[in-house]
Scaffold this motif. Structure first.
Motif, PDB file in Angstrom:
ATOM      1  N   GLU A   1     -10.082  -4.099   2.738  1.00  0.00           N
ATOM      2  CA  GLU A   1      -9.428  -2.701   2.582  1.00  0.00           C
ATOM      3  C   GLU A   1     -10.563  -1.418   3.001  1.00  0.00           C
ATOM      4  O   GLU A   1     -10.288  -0.538   3.480  1.00  0.00           O
ATOM      5  CB  GLU A   1      -8.913  -2.247   1.396  1.00  0.00           C
ATOM      6  CG  GLU A   1      -7.517  -3.354   1.256  1.00  0.00           C
ATOM      7  CD  GLU A   1      -6.197  -2.529   1.044  1.00  0.00           C
ATOM      8  OE1 GLU A   1      -6.060  -1.619   1.131  1.00  0.00           O
ATOM      9  OE2 GLU A   1      -5.187  -3.474   0.940  1.00  0.00           O
TER      10      GLU A   1
ATOM     11  N   THR B   1       0.788  -1.119   0.037  1.00  0.00           N
ATOM     12  CA  THR B   1       0.120  -0.071  -0.050  1.00  0.00           C
ATOM     13  C   THR B   1       0.786   1.240  -0.004  1.00  0.00           C
ATOM     14  O   THR B   1       1.698   1.314   0.834  1.00  0.00           O
ATOM     15  CB  THR B   1      -0.954  -0.015   1.068  1.00  0.00           C
ATOM     16  OG1 THR B   1      -1.646  -1.277   1.030  1.00  0.00           O
ATOM     17  CG2 THR B   1      -1.784   1.236   1.269  1.00  0.00           C
TER      18      THR B   1
ATOM     19  N   LEU C   1      -4.539   0.032  -3.469  1.00  0.00           N
ATOM     20  CA  LEU C   1      -5.110  -1.313  -2.739  1.00  0.00           C
ATOM     21  C   LEU C   1      -3.593  -2.092  -2.824  1.00  0.00           C
ATOM     22  O   LEU C   1      -2.864  -2.139  -3.888  1.00  0.00           O
ATOM     23  CB  LEU C   1      -6.292  -1.937  -3.787  1.00  0.00           C
ATOM     24  CG  LEU C   1      -7.479  -1.088  -3.672  1.00  0.00           C
ATOM     25  CD1 LEU C   1      -8.388  -1.947  -4.666  1.00  0.00           C
ATOM     26  CD2 LEU C   1      -8.049  -1.236  -2.215  1.00  0.00           C
TER      27      LEU C   1
END
Length: 155
Positions: A25, A5, A14
């Protein structure tokens, strides 16, 4: 292959494009799901109402989660019609699409945790077990129209 990330402005890239990772997430932390729960089941709408939840969310975490959920298109924020100093948070269509997930968490929890029957209305749970798709559709429509499942449970 997995990407780490990285921060970009106010959004994060992502870690991967796995569908499970995407969900985790966006709404996978407990605070985000509890905010959504409070909207769907209790009808909470304001920062102050979310802050009073029994789980005791910290103010900085609440502000962060509300911003993330809004940024991701799960919540929308608008000034209260009666008090312009307050904002009302509501679920968008994308957010309402999480209702079946919440209902399945209830069913899973009831199956695996004997203490998970803390719903104010036992008939709701019975109906949910018997016909989860129908109940899910009903709850989505109820929330779409500004309602909640257990309005009498509001603090």
């Amino acid at each position: 292959m997995r990407n780490l990330t990285t921060k970009t402005t106010s959004k994060e890239v992502l870690r991967s494009h796995c569908p499970v990772n995407y969900g985790v997430e966006i709404f996978g932390d407990r605070w985000s799901l509890l905010i959504i729960r409070d909207i769907v089941f209790i009808g909470k709408k304001t920062y102050g109402e979310f802050l009073k939840s029994e789980e005791g969310i910290a103010t900085n975490i609440l502000a962060s989660r509300l911003a993330l959920l809004e940024e991701q298109g799960i919540l929308s924020k608008a000034p209260s019609p009666t008090d312009k100093r307050k904002d009302f948070y509501t679920l968008t269509e994308k957010g309402r699409d999480l209702i079946p997930i919440l209902l399945n968490i209830i069913l899973w929890s009831a199956r695996h945790d004997a203490k998970s029957y803390a719903l104010p209305d036992k008939d709701f749970f019975v109906r949910l077990r018997q016909n989860p798709v129908q109940v899910s559709d009903e709850v989505k429509e109820l929330v779409r129209n500004g309602g909640c499942v257990f309005p009498e449970s509001q603090e």
